[in-house]
Every structure is written in structure tokens, then in C-alpha cells.
Design a protein around this motif. Structure first.
Motif, mmCIF file in Angstrom:
data_model
loop_
_atom_site.group_PDB
_atom_site.id
_atom_site.type_symbol
_atom_site.label_atom_id
_atom_site.label_comp_id
_atom_site.label_asym_id
_atom_site.label_seq_id
_atom_site.Cartn_x
_atom_site.Cartn_y
_atom_site.Cartn_z
ATOM 1 N N VAL A 251 -3.032 3.072 -9.008
ATOM 2 C CA VAL A 251 -4.127 2.093 -8.959
ATOM 3 C C VAL A 251 -4.326 1.485 -7.573
ATOM 4 N N PHE A 252 -3.280 1.428 -6.742
ATOM 5 C CA PHE A 252 -3.387 0.782 -5.436
ATOM 6 C C PHE A 252 -3.399 1.824 -4.310
ATOM 7 N N ARG A 253 -4.312 1.631 -3.364
ATOM 8 C CA ARG A 253 -4.375 2.498 -2.193
ATOM 9 C C ARG A 253 -3.217 2.193 -1.247
ATOM 10 N N LYS A 254 -2.841 3.176 -0.438
ATOM 11 C CA LYS A 254 -1.950 2.909 0.669
ATOM 12 C C LYS A 254 -2.748 2.097 1.694
ATOM 13 N N GLY A 269 1.841 -18.321 -1.997
ATOM 14 C CA GLY A 269 0.473 -17.856 -2.039
ATOM 15 C C GLY A 269 -0.019 -17.419 -0.670
ATOM 16 N N GLN A 270 0.385 -18.148 0.375
ATOM 17 C CA GLN A 270 -0.038 -17.789 1.725
ATOM 18 C C GLN A 270 0.508 -16.425 2.136
ATOM 19 N N GLU A 271 1.761 -16.148 1.789
ATOM 20 C CA GLU A 271 2.332 -14.827 2.077
ATOM 21 C C GLU A 271 1.530 -13.723 1.403
ATOM 22 N N VAL A 272 1.152 -13.958 0.176
ATOM 23 C CA VAL A 272 0.405 -12.948 -0.571
ATOM 24 C C VAL A 272 -0.985 -12.757 0.029
ATOM 25 N N ILE A 273 -1.670 -13.853 0.323
ATOM 26 C CA ILE A 273 -3.018 -13.770 0.882
ATOM 27 C C ILE A 273 -3.017 -12.986 2.190
ATOM 28 N N GLU A 274 -2.008 -13.218 3.012
ATOM 29 C CA GLU A 274 -1.936 -12.532 4.302
ATOM 30 C C GLU A 274 -1.684 -11.034 4.156
ATOM 31 N N ALA A 275 -1.128 -10.621 3.022
ATOM 32 C CA ALA A 275 -0.832 -9.202 2.800
ATOM 33 C C ALA A 275 -1.972 -8.457 2.126
ATOM 34 N N LEU A 276 -2.985 -9.174 1.651
ATOM 35 C CA LEU A 276 -4.056 -8.559 0.878
ATOM 36 C C LEU A 276 -5.115 -7.930 1.777
ATOM 37 N N PRO A 277 -5.798 -6.913 1.269
ATOM 38 C CA PRO A 277 -6.952 -6.383 1.992
ATOM 39 C C PRO A 277 -8.132 -7.337 1.891
ATOM 40 N N ALA A 278 -9.113 -7.130 2.736
ATOM 41 C CA ALA A 278 -10.271 -8.025 2.778
ATOM 42 C C ALA A 278 -11.174 -7.862 1.571
ATOM 43 N N THR A 279 -11.175 -6.682 0.953
ATOM 44 C CA THR A 279 -12.048 -6.455 -0.195
ATOM 45 C C THR A 279 -11.306 -5.697 -1.288
ATOM 46 N N ILE A 280 -11.843 -5.779 -2.477
ATOM 47 C CA ILE A 280 -11.246 -5.096 -3.621
ATOM 48 C C ILE A 280 -11.391 -3.570 -3.489
ATOM 49 N N ASP A 281 -12.440 -3.110 -2.797
ATOM 50 C CA ASP A 281 -12.608 -1.669 -2.613
ATOM 51 C C ASP A 281 -11.540 -1.085 -1.703
ATOM 52 N N ASP A 282 -11.037 -1.896 -0.763
ATOM 53 C CA ASP A 282 -9.927 -1.452 0.080
ATOM 54 C C ASP A 282 -8.616 -1.417 -0.692
ATOM 55 N N LEU A 283 -8.548 -2.188 -1.781
ATOM 56 C CA LEU A 283 -7.312 -2.335 -2.554
ATOM 57 C C LEU A 283 -7.082 -1.189 -3.529
ATOM 58 N N LEU A 284 -8.151 -0.754 -4.208
ATOM 59 C CA LEU A 284 -7.996 0.100 -5.381
ATOM 60 C C LEU A 284 -8.319 1.572 -5.109
ATOM 61 N N THR A 285 -7.595 2.430 -5.780
ATOM 62 C CA THR A 285 -7.959 3.850 -5.833
ATOM 63 C C THR A 285 -9.155 4.006 -6.770
ATOM 64 N N PRO A 286 -9.828 5.142 -6.724
ATOM 65 C CA PRO A 286 -10.897 5.371 -7.710
ATOM 66 C C PRO A 286 -10.407 5.233 -9.155
ATOM 67 N N ALA A 287 -9.176 5.692 -9.401
ATOM 68 C CA ALA A 287 -8.626 5.570 -10.758
ATOM 69 C C ALA A 287 -8.390 4.119 -11.121
ATOM 70 N N GLY A 288 -7.933 3.319 -10.151
ATOM 71 C CA GLY A 288 -7.711 1.898 -10.395
ATOM 72 C C GLY A 288 -9.002 1.171 -10.698
ATOM 73 N N LYS A 289 -10.050 1.488 -9.928
ATOM 74 C CA LYS A 289 -11.347 0.859 -10.177
ATOM 75 C C LYS A 289 -11.884 1.251 -11.546
ATOM 76 N N ALA A 290 -11.782 2.533 -11.888
ATOM 77 C CA ALA A 290 -12.256 2.992 -13.196
ATOM 78 C C ALA A 290 -11.487 2.331 -14.332
#
Length: 380
Positions: A251-254, A269-290
Motif C-alpha cells: 500500500v505504501f510507495r518507497k 506528531g511533529q516527528e511523523v509530520i516531518e516524515a510524511l510526503p506532501a500529498t497522498i498520491d506520493d504516499l500510496l501505491t496504485p493498489a493502496g489507493k484502490a
């Protein structure tokens, strides 16, 4: 109906009590609330707060412990009606009502207690002083943790010369809005022989993940970084409890495959926010989005359970659904969906962005005083 795990002789048993803070006068409470943008207009009394650690059950029904905040008014009233307030989403275990000094987390309990109620605020499982990871948006364990804190608070109140009456007013913000509805539903169904639900006032909840919140995560309606945060928390927590995907890489992209490990309660929360991608499309694989947009199997069943707080019961107590227009986290379509399902009135709180610039957080600051006034009115 989705039910919490049944009570046992040990659930609700007090393990420890730790005095937290004393606000000797109404003015002291006013100052604390005003400093964090809360309206102190319903304040009447000073307040004492305590952390209770108590016995409960985990998300699989096994014995565990949890913690929560109890706030009592400093007055001569022996019998107290109770407000249970469920807090919003926390990632770090220390960001919980009984372990934090952040008034955004403690302010609701202070508000209700200063108005003359006993106030209880569960940390939920795995947050505060409770062990293990937090099962985010798991309504059955939110309900059990809330019920067992009520039971523990009733025992503790006796040691302070107070008696908690049968009436419980349930409220909560964001994640806690679902928790409040789950608690009210359980009390209506007779989950406890003493307590009964007098009214429920959820604020800005994500009541319809499948049809309202998840689709909105892929639109500009939800803040993009927060969309990544909520998506990761949802997938990580549900997989931990329900085994919804084979591997994180499904579900998660490299390079975000390791992100679920940050949602273990030990990272801020700050640690997590700093590790996240800017958008959900950068986060998910096609399978994860589906998987998110077309849930099936165990994932669909888990989402249905979360959404059931508005779909599988008919409240016999007064309900008000508080919201702020333009909420950029729990989109208003959630409240619209719950309104249609329950037939409960919606209450427009207006917009306050003074809390970190977000409408969503501002709705708690607006909603808690509004719910307090309504609960006072109902009790008169």
C-alpha cells in the motif's frame, strides 16, 4: 449492533490515582482556559484533576489497563452528574488528557468540571499511561475504555466524598465524537447497570469514513499533509488489528514503506509530520489507493464498524451534532451523513481559526462551551 466487550469483575477497577493539578478558584480555571482560546463563560468553580489508571480490556477482549483524566469541581455538591469527553486524534502516547498539560487536551474536562459536573476524559487504549499501540478509530475499544473509566471514576469519587449520579452526558471531538456516540449507544443498550446516557453532543466527527472522509482525502477539501497522516494512521492501525494488507509495500510507495512504524505511540506528531510526503498520491501505491477507494473484505468490515455509530441504532436521548463549516480535516459531509442517518439536528458553531489556523481544531474550542451550556440547560 456492534457491542463493546462484556464487563468482568475486574473491569473498571482502580489501579492507581495520581493528583494532577488544582485550580483553587473559578478565576484560576478562567485563566487556564482563556490562555488556550476556550470561552470560560460557563465557569463557576475551581477544579481538581486526577489521573486514574484502571483495568479494562484490549481490542481483542484481553485484560489490560488504561488511563484517563478525572476532574471534580471544588464545591459543596455531593451528588454530581458526569460528562464523558473523548479527545481527538493523538499519535504520541504522551498527548493524552491524563498525561499532558496542553489545555487543548485538558480544557474540555476543566470546562465541564468548573460548570459543576464530574468530568472524565479517557486516554483510550495505548495512549497516556496505557500499554501497547493505540487502536485508532476502533469504536468497540473506545467504548470499553470510556465505560470502564466511568466505573473507575464512580469508585474514586466515593473516596472524595462525592457520588456520581446515573446521568452521563457524552461529548467528544473528532475521533472522540465517534467515541461519544459509541458510549451513548452502549449505555442506552444497558451496558452498565448504573449509568445511563442523558444526552450526547459530538463535535466535528469523521462518522462516515467509507463514503465521506476517505473520498475527501483525495481532494483539496482535506489539508494534503494531514490527508497523508490520517491515511497512514488508518491503514497502520487497521492492519495491526484486522490484517488488511499483506505487506506495507503493498500500500505504501518507497521511501514511505516504514511509515507505519512511526505510529506506535513513541513518536511525536511533529516527528511523523516531518516524515510524511506532501500529498497522498506520493504516499500510496496504485493498489493502496484502490484499496481505500474501493474497500473490500476485512477492511470494508472494519470501516463499517467505525461508521456504525451513526447507522445501526436509534438514540432515545437528545443528540446534537456540532460542526464548523469548511472543516479541513473531518469534512462536513461526515456530519451531513450522520444527520441523515440519526435524524439528529446539526448545530453550526461558526468558524474559529485562532487555534493553529485550522477550522477543525477551532471547532473544539467553540463546541465545548456550546455543549456545556446545552448540558446545563438539559439538567435544569
Amino acid at each position: 449492533m456492534v457491542a463493546a466487550h462484556p464487563a468482568t469483575a475486574a473491569t473498571g477497577q482502580v489501579v492507581s490515582v495520581t493528583a494532577r493539578h488544582t485550580y483553587p478558584t473559578r478565576g484560576d480555571v478562567d485563566a487556564a482556559l482563556s490562555a488556550d482560546k476556550f470561552d470560560p463563560g460557563t465557569d463557576r468553580y475551581g477544579v481538581r484533576t486526577y489521573r486514574l489508571v484502571y483495568r479494562t480490556t484490549d481490542a481483542t477482549g484481553k485484560p489490560t489497563t488504561a488511563s484517563g483524566l478525572v476532574a471534580l469541581p471544588i464545591n459543596d455538591q455531593r451528588k454530581l452528574r458526569t460528562v464523558s469527553f473523548g479527545h481527538g486524534t493523538s499519535i504520541y502516547r504522551g498527548d493524552a488528557p491524563s498525561t499532558s498539560d496542553d489545555v487543548f487536551l485538558t480544557g474540555p474536562a476543566l470546562t465541564f468540571a468548573s460548570a459543576g459536573f464530574a468530568a472524565v476524559a479517557p486516554d483510550y487504549l495505548g495512549l497516556g499511561a496505557g500499554p501497547g499501540p493505540h487502536p485508532w478509530m476502533d469504536v468497540p475499544s473506545e467504548t470499553t475504555a470510556s465505560l470502564d473509566l466511568l466505573r473507575a471514576a464512580r469508585v474514586f469519587a466515593r473516596t472524595e466524598g462525592r457520588v456520581l449520579t446515573r446521568d452521563v452526558y457524552a461529548s467528544g471531538f473528532s475521533q472522540g465524537a465517534s467515541a461519544a456516540l459509541g458510549l451513548a449507544r452502549a449505555l442506552q443498550a444497558g451496558a452498565d447497570p448504573w449509568f445511563r446516557a442523558a444526552a450526547v453532543a459530538p463535535i466535528s466527527g469523521a462518522y462516515d469514513f467509507r463514503r465521506a472522509e476517505i473520498p475527501a482525502l483525495f481532494t483539496p477539501a482535506v489539508h494534503p499533509v494531514l490527508a497523508s497522516a490520517y491515511t497512514t494512521y488508518l491503514l497502520a492501525a487497521f492492519d495491526r488489528l484486522h490484517d488488511i494488507y499483506p505487506t506495507p509495500g503493498y500500500v505504501f510507495r518507497k521511501p514511505y514503506v516504514g511509515l507505519p512504524e512511526l505510529f506506535d505511540g513513541t513518536h511525536t506528531g511533529q516527528e511523523v509530520i516531518e516524515a510524511l510526503p506532501a500529498t497522498i498520491d506520493d504516499l500510496l501505491t496504485p493498489a493502496g489507493k484502490a484499496m481505500l477507494l474501493h474497500p473490500a473484505g476485512r477492511f470494508a468490515a472494519a470501516l463499517a464498524e467505525a461508521d456504525s455509530v451513526c447507522t445501526n441504532w436509534a438514540p432515545r436521548m437528545p443528540v446534537r451534532l456540532y460542526y464548523s463549516p469548511g472543516d479541513e480535516e473531518a469534512v462536513n459531509a461526515n456530519t451531513d451523513s450522520c444527520h441523515r442517518a440519526l435524524g439528529a439536528p446539526k448545530v453550526d458553531l461558526g468558524v474559529n481559526t485562532s487555534y493553529n489556523g485550522f477550522v477543525h481544531e477551532g471547532s473544539e474550542v467553540l463546541g465545548v462551551p456550546a455543549a456545556t451550556r446545552w448540558f446545563i440547560e438539559l439538567g435544569n
